[in-house]
Design a protein around this motif. Structure first.
Motif, PDB file in Angstrom:
ATOM      1  N   ALA A 173      12.866   4.636  11.774  1.00 43.81           N
ATOM      2  CA  ALA A 173      11.745   3.755  12.129  1.00 43.81           C
ATOM      3  C   ALA A 173      11.483   3.823  13.637  1.00 43.81           C
ATOM      4  CB  ALA A 173      12.056   2.318  11.702  1.00 43.81           C
ATOM      5  N   LYS A 174      12.558   3.849  14.417  1.00 51.44           N
ATOM      6  CA  LYS A 174      12.432   3.965  15.890  1.00 51.44           C
ATOM      7  C   LYS A 174      11.725   5.266  16.246  1.00 51.44           C
ATOM      8  CE  LYS A 174      16.065   1.554  18.313  1.00 51.44           C
ATOM      9  NZ  LYS A 174      17.309   1.242  17.678  1.00 51.44           N
ATOM     10  N   LYS A 175      12.177   6.330  15.607  1.00 55.15           N
ATOM     11  CA  LYS A 175      11.628   7.661  15.913  1.00 55.15           C
ATOM     12  C   LYS A 175      10.133   7.751  15.547  1.00 55.15           C
ATOM     13  CE  LYS A 175      11.066  12.119  16.318  1.00 55.15           C
ATOM     14  NZ  LYS A 175      10.953  12.753  17.607  1.00 55.15           N
ATOM     15  N   TRP A 176       9.776   7.205  14.374  1.00 57.84           N
ATOM     16  CA  TRP A 176       8.419   7.433  13.868  1.00 57.84           C
ATOM     17  C   TRP A 176       7.501   6.227  14.033  1.00 57.84           C
ATOM     18  CZ3 TRP A 176       7.550  12.305  13.591  1.00 57.84           C
ATOM     19  CH2 TRP A 176       8.581  13.185  13.237  1.00 57.84           C
ATOM     20  N   GLY A 177       7.982   5.176  14.675  1.00 54.22           N
ATOM     21  CA  GLY A 177       7.106   4.042  15.007  1.00 54.22           C
ATOM     22  C   GLY A 177       6.841   3.091  13.846  1.00 54.22           C
ATOM     23  N   ALA A 178       7.800   2.981  12.929  1.00 53.49           N
ATOM     24  CA  ALA A 178       7.644   1.992  11.837  1.00 53.49           C
ATOM     25  C   ALA A 178       8.297   0.676  12.266  1.00 53.49           C
ATOM     26  CB  ALA A 178       8.307   2.526  10.573  1.00 53.49           C
ATOM     27  N   GLY A 184      12.796 -13.051  -0.979  1.00 51.94           N
ATOM     28  CA  GLY A 184      11.510 -13.383  -0.353  1.00 51.94           C
ATOM     29  C   GLY A 184      11.006 -12.333   0.615  1.00 51.94           C
ATOM     30  N   GLU A 185      11.301 -11.063   0.338  1.00 47.72           N
ATOM     31  CA  GLU A 185      10.873 -10.001   1.269  1.00 47.72           C
ATOM     32  C   GLU A 185       9.365  -9.752   1.190  1.00 47.72           C
ATOM     33  OE1 GLU A 185      12.871  -8.825   3.517  1.00 47.72           O
ATOM     34  OE2 GLU A 185      14.613  -9.845   2.686  1.00 47.72           O
ATOM     35  N   ASN A 186       8.821  -9.168   2.254  1.00 52.83           N
ATOM     36  CA  ASN A 186       7.364  -8.923   2.290  1.00 52.83           C
ATOM     37  C   ASN A 186       6.985  -7.697   1.442  1.00 52.83           C
ATOM     38  OD1 ASN A 186       7.704  -6.547   3.786  1.00 52.83           O
ATOM     39  ND2 ASN A 186       7.655  -7.642   5.731  1.00 52.83           N
ATOM     40  N   LYS A 187       5.681  -7.515   1.285  1.00 53.83           N
ATOM     41  CA  LYS A 187       5.158  -6.453   0.395  1.00 53.83           C
ATOM     42  C   LYS A 187       5.639  -5.063   0.811  1.00 53.83           C
ATOM     43  CE  LYS A 187       0.964  -8.016  -1.850  1.00 53.83           C
ATOM     44  NZ  LYS A 187       0.685  -9.381  -1.362  1.00 53.83           N
ATOM     45  N   ALA A 188       5.696  -4.824   2.124  1.00 50.23           N
ATOM     46  CA  ALA A 188       6.067  -3.487   2.605  1.00 50.23           C
ATOM     47  C   ALA A 188       7.509  -3.169   2.200  1.00 50.23           C
ATOM     48  CB  ALA A 188       5.921  -3.431   4.131  1.00 50.23           C
ATOM     49  N   VAL A 189       8.390  -4.136   2.369  1.00 47.61           N
ATOM     50  CA  VAL A 189       9.804  -3.932   2.032  1.00 47.61           C
ATOM     51  C   VAL A 189       9.955  -3.745   0.516  1.00 47.61           C
ATOM     52  CG1 VAL A 189      12.065  -5.111   1.951  1.00 47.61           C
ATOM     53  CG2 VAL A 189      10.670  -5.203   4.046  1.00 47.61           C
ATOM     54  N   MET A 191       2.873   8.292  -0.381  1.00 51.43           N
ATOM     55  CA  MET A 191       3.814   7.278   0.148  1.00 51.43           C
ATOM     56  C   MET A 191       3.484   6.931   1.599  1.00 51.43           C
ATOM     57  SD  MET A 191       7.200   8.827  -1.635  1.00 51.43           S
ATOM     58  CE  MET A 191       8.462   7.723  -1.034  1.00 51.43           C
ATOM     59  N   ASN A 192       3.584   5.641   1.929  1.00 49.07           N
ATOM     60  CA  ASN A 192       3.332   5.234   3.324  1.00 49.07           C
ATOM     61  C   ASN A 192       4.584   5.505   4.176  1.00 49.07           C
ATOM     62  OD1 ASN A 192       5.129   3.048   3.108  1.00 49.07           O
ATOM     63  ND2 ASN A 192       3.516   1.627   2.475  1.00 49.07           N
ATOM     64  N   LEU A 193       4.490   5.166   5.474  1.00 50.30           N
ATOM     65  CA  LEU A 193       5.570   5.531   6.392  1.00 50.30           C
ATOM     66  C   LEU A 193       6.905   4.870   6.011  1.00 50.30           C
ATOM     67  CD1 LEU A 193       6.579   6.932   8.941  1.00 50.30           C
ATOM     68  CD2 LEU A 193       5.680   5.024  10.301  1.00 50.30           C
ATOM     69  N   ASP A 240      10.136  16.507  11.303  1.00 48.53           N
ATOM     70  CA  ASP A 240       8.969  16.509  10.424  1.00 48.53           C
ATOM     71  C   ASP A 240       9.321  15.674   9.177  1.00 48.53           C
ATOM     72  OD1 ASP A 240       6.885  16.991   8.716  1.00 48.53           O
ATOM     73  OD2 ASP A 240       6.818  19.167   9.072  1.00 48.53           O
ATOM     74  N   LEU A 241       8.998  14.399   9.243  1.00 47.07           N
ATOM     75  CA  LEU A 241       9.425  13.459   8.190  1.00 47.07           C
ATOM     76  C   LEU A 241       8.837  13.807   6.823  1.00 47.07           C
ATOM     77  CD1 LEU A 241      11.025  10.815   7.680  1.00 47.07           C
ATOM     78  CD2 LEU A 241       8.915   9.564   8.124  1.00 47.07           C
TER      79      LEU A 241
END
Ligand code: ATP
Length: 392
Positions: free
Chosen positions: A238-243, A302-307, A321-323, A353-354
């Motif tokens: 996430a750090k590397k790719w800005g998530a 109770g996690e959010n939609k992205a998780v 698939m999203n990031l 290259d993810l």
């Protein structure tokens, strides 16, 4: 001569499998009385466990109406771990001249020879093994019974109706707000009233420091390092790719939250959550932990939609698939505890290259399934087809 049975265990909590087997054994063996005897035990660290008195109370509720079954607090009263050879001696003194039967589930029966004073016990009691539905159970039981008989013992194998459930799995299901199917209604009510086994816990929005011990106790111990490794790898990616790093950490640590449940229990959880399944999932319930994990992440934590969405697609992938979804899929594949040919290539690719790493992961999965003759999930095919059709 009276026939007295002893059925010991932690009964933490007592479930339908225990009682169903006890009733069957009492009937088949023609027992005058079957003593269900909770063992003394100290709870593991950080475990929201039931006290000895609560286990005793639950067992009393569980046997209500069963004429031949009696709950005995013989071992609990000693407030320390007891040896079965001592317990048997006390029961013999209580029922002079009685024939004593020791009831053991497969797991216990197969370990019997390692018990303290096993040879002496073997001379004084008849062992009766209860099936639990484990893989290759019959041949293991038959082999063990032969050895015990050769050593002068009496070992019977019962053909009890199997209910493949354990107290550990019931505790997990209870934490996920399911599990009532495996409990006597009175026991279930007691558990809820006393808020045992996480039934009264609030897991919504737990900070990571509190989330980690909860996750750890719901996993199989052999999966903990993988899950923590996946969380740390997801944060690094996430750090590397800005998530979002918090979402990555939470999806990483929760991605296998239901993995300890076997296929049938995955289906139980889906039923409890009112989830209707597609054909592939019904046929291969092992892959269902991604779906049930996402449902637990949403409802219990109770996690959010992205998780939630990243957990749902972590096993099979899916088209477009999203990031964060990509990060969790790849992190799961390459975290430091993974060791298979090609993992180093995948690790290097993930930081350069993810998308290519995702594609490689999907291709390796499909190749592996082909080799093993396993059926590929339609979602994985669609994921790969999407990447091939939308290559940059
Ligand atoms: P845990 O998951 O905590 O180890 P358990 O379900 O195996 O618990 P115990 O209380 O330790 O239950 O077991 C008491 C006895 O009941 C043991 O001999 C065990 O093998 C047997 N037993 C447990 N579950 C079943 C079942 N579903 N069918 C038959 N026997 C069982």
């Amino acid at each position: 001569m009276k026939k007295i049975g002893i059925f010991g265990g932690s009964f933490n909590p007592p479930h339908v499998g225990h009682i169903q087997s006890a009733v069957y054994a009492a009937e088949q063996l023609g027992l005058d009385r079957l003593l269900l005897m909770p063992t003394w035990q100290t709870p593991g660290k950080n475990m929201p466990d039931a006290s000895p008195e609560q286990r005793l109370a639950m067992l009393r509720l569980a046997v209500r109406g069963q004429e031949k079954l009696t709950v005995s607090d013989l071992e609990l009263r000693q407030e320390q771990e007891c040896y079965t050879c001592d317990t048997v001696r006390t029961v013999q003194a209580q029922y002079p001249g009685a024939e004593i039967y020791l009831l053991l589930g497969t797991d216990m029966f197969l370990k019997f020879r390692q018990w303290r004073h096993a040879p002496e016990l073997l001379r004084t009691v008849t062992l009766a093994a209860l099936r639990r539905g484990d893989k290759k159970e019959t041949s293991a039981l038959e082999g063990e019974a032969k050895i015990l008989t050769e050593r002068g013992g009496k070992a019977l194998l019962l053909d009890n109706p199997v209910l493949p459930i354990s107290s550990t799995q019931v505790r997990r299901l209870l934490a996920f707000q399911a599990g009532a199917d495996f409990l006597n209604p009175g026991v279930y009510e007691f558990i809820r009233q006393e808020k045992l086994y996480d039934t009264g816990a609030r897991f919504v929005n737990l900070p990571m420091a509190q989330l980690e011990p909860v996750v750890v106790r719901l996993l199989n111990p052999n999966r903990v390092n993988h899950v923590l490794g996946c969380r740390d790898t997801a944060v690094a990616l996430a750090k590397k790719w800005g998530a979002d790093e918090v979402d990555a950490a939470r999806a990483g640590i929760l991605h296998d939250i239901t993995k300890a449940l076997d296929g049938p229990l995955q289906l139980t959880l889906c039923r409890a959550y009112g989830r209707i399944l597609d054909d592939f999932s019904r046929k291969y319930p092992k892959t269902l932990h991604a779906l049930t994990g996402s449902l637990v992440a949403e409802r219990i934590f109770g996690e959010n939609k992205a998780v939630v969405s990243a957990i749902e697609s972590h096993t099979t992938g899916k088209a477009n698939m999203n990031l964060l979804e990509t990060i969790i899929y790849v992190a799961d594949y390459m975290e430091p505890n993974r060791d298979f040919p090609g993992v180093e290539k995948l690790r290097a690719l993930a930081f350069t290259d993810l998308r290519a790493a995702l594609k490689l992961g999907l291709e390796m999965t499909l190749d592996h399934l082909k080799e093993q003759g396993g059926e590929v999930s339609p979602a994985s095919r669609e994921a790969l087809a999407y990447l091939n059709a939308n290559s940059i």
